[in-house]
Design an enzyme around this catalytic site. Sequence first.
Site, PDB file in Angstrom:
ATOM      1  N   ARG A  14     -35.606  36.684   9.137  1.00 29.14           N
ATOM      2  CA  ARG A  14     -34.217  37.210   8.154  1.00 29.14           C
ATOM      3  C   ARG A  14     -33.614  37.767   8.428  1.00 29.14           C
ATOM      4  O   ARG A  14     -31.558  37.594   7.723  1.00 29.14           O
ATOM      5  CB  ARG A  14     -34.849  37.218   6.506  1.00 29.14           C
ATOM      6  CG  ARG A  14     -34.167  37.823   5.368  1.00 29.14           C
ATOM      7  CD  ARG A  14     -33.638  36.117   5.495  1.00 29.14           C
ATOM      8  NE  ARG A  14     -33.939  35.040   5.211  1.00 29.14           N
ATOM      9  CZ  ARG A  14     -33.669  33.733   6.133  1.00 29.14           C
ATOM     10  NH1 ARG A  14     -32.311  33.926   5.670  1.00 29.14           N
ATOM     11  NH2 ARG A  14     -34.101  32.513   6.116  1.00 29.14           N
ATOM     12  N   LYS A  49      -9.129  41.374   2.874  1.00 31.77           N
ATOM     13  CA  LYS A  49     -10.309  41.323   1.412  1.00 31.77           C
ATOM     14  C   LYS A  49     -11.949  40.987   2.508  1.00 31.77           C
ATOM     15  O   LYS A  49     -11.831  39.709   2.690  1.00 31.77           O
ATOM     16  CB  LYS A  49      -9.842  40.013   0.842  1.00 31.77           C
ATOM     17  CG  LYS A  49      -8.736  40.059  -0.424  1.00 31.77           C
ATOM     18  CD  LYS A  49      -8.394  39.357  -0.871  1.00 31.77           C
ATOM     19  CE  LYS A  49      -6.527  39.489  -1.951  1.00 31.77           C
ATOM     20  NZ  LYS A  49      -6.571  38.341  -2.229  1.00 31.77           N
ATOM     21  N   LYS A  81       4.651  47.041  -0.809  1.00 31.51           N
ATOM     22  CA  LYS A  81       4.048  46.346  -1.203  1.00 31.51           C
ATOM     23  C   LYS A  81       4.172  46.845  -2.708  1.00 31.51           C
ATOM     24  O   LYS A  81       5.226  47.379  -2.788  1.00 31.51           O
ATOM     25  CB  LYS A  81       2.672  45.382  -1.066  1.00 31.51           C
ATOM     26  CG  LYS A  81       1.691  46.872  -1.762  1.00 31.51           C
ATOM     27  CD  LYS A  81       0.465  46.027  -1.732  1.00 31.51           C
ATOM     28  CE  LYS A  81      -0.026  45.183  -3.094  1.00 31.51           C
ATOM     29  NZ  LYS A  81      -1.551  44.310  -2.136  1.00 31.51           N
ATOM     30  N   GLU A 116       6.516  43.144   1.377  1.00 27.29           N
ATOM     31  CA  GLU A 116       5.698  41.498   0.121  1.00 27.29           C
ATOM     32  C   GLU A 116       7.064  41.353  -0.966  1.00 27.29           C
ATOM     33  O   GLU A 116       7.699  42.535  -1.346  1.00 27.29           O
ATOM     34  CB  GLU A 116       4.731  42.313  -0.651  1.00 27.29           C
ATOM     35  CG  GLU A 116       4.242  40.926  -1.239  1.00 27.29           C
ATOM     36  CD  GLU A 116       2.826  41.702  -2.229  1.00 27.29           C
ATOM     37  OE1 GLU A 116       2.075  41.516  -2.000  1.00 27.29           O
ATOM     38  OE2 GLU A 116       3.403  42.373  -3.204  1.00 27.29           O
ATOM     39  N   ASP A 137       4.690  36.080  -1.320  1.00 24.96           N
ATOM     40  CA  ASP A 137       3.296  35.938  -2.085  1.00 24.96           C
ATOM     41  C   ASP A 137       2.838  35.204  -3.805  1.00 24.96           C
ATOM     42  O   ASP A 137       4.359  35.734  -4.684  1.00 24.96           O
ATOM     43  CB  ASP A 137       2.841  37.301  -2.222  1.00 24.96           C
ATOM     44  CG  ASP A 137       1.194  37.809  -3.050  1.00 24.96           C
ATOM     45  OD1 ASP A 137       0.796  36.751  -2.210  1.00 24.96           O
ATOM     46  OD2 ASP A 137       1.585  38.161  -4.868  1.00 24.96           O
TER      47      ASP A 137
END
Length: 205
Positions: A14, A49, A81, A116, A137
Amino acid sequence: TIRGPVHSILKGERVALNYLSYLSGISTLTNVYVQKVKGTSARIYDTRKTIPGYRLLEKYAVLTGGGCNQRVGLFDQVLIKDNHYEALGCISLQKLTALIQNVRTKIPPTMKIQVEADSLRLLRAILPAHPDMILLDNMNMRLLRKAISLIREESLRSKHHIEIEASGGITLRNVRGIAQLGVERISIGAITHSAPAFDFSLEVI
């Protein structure tokens, strides 16, 4: 194909399948995006992320799907940013230029600086400071087209090439259109945080 004592194989079954399913899902979704932009100058990148502790595994999965790895962390590439602008109160040409120049004095010469921008106003303030990369962005196609034009004009004028990255709100439906605008990089958080698991099972023969 795995060979060995059945007892040992079943004990690890598993856990092994969970890793395979999760990471193969990332690889598969990445490859779908990669195929969508084939024939353009754009390449698909991951983002930060990722799940804590899984970052290197997820980045390897992106590579096997034909994608590219963004920086591992903020230690190997600078990202300036919106939160940094707001925290430092430097939404002006002079302050942004000073910020970027100050950062350059504190990092190795080979390390890149990415800045950014989520509006044309901010982009115009960033351009004279000549960062290595600009992250556009959450811009719609009209804004992206205009922003890319402004960056290209500045690169030609200053003879300083600025890499362009698009991010935010990118889906399988619009990724090719964005790639065709001429960006070099498209970063997509969904390929790591929202990839559906690939279905694996183990059968004893």
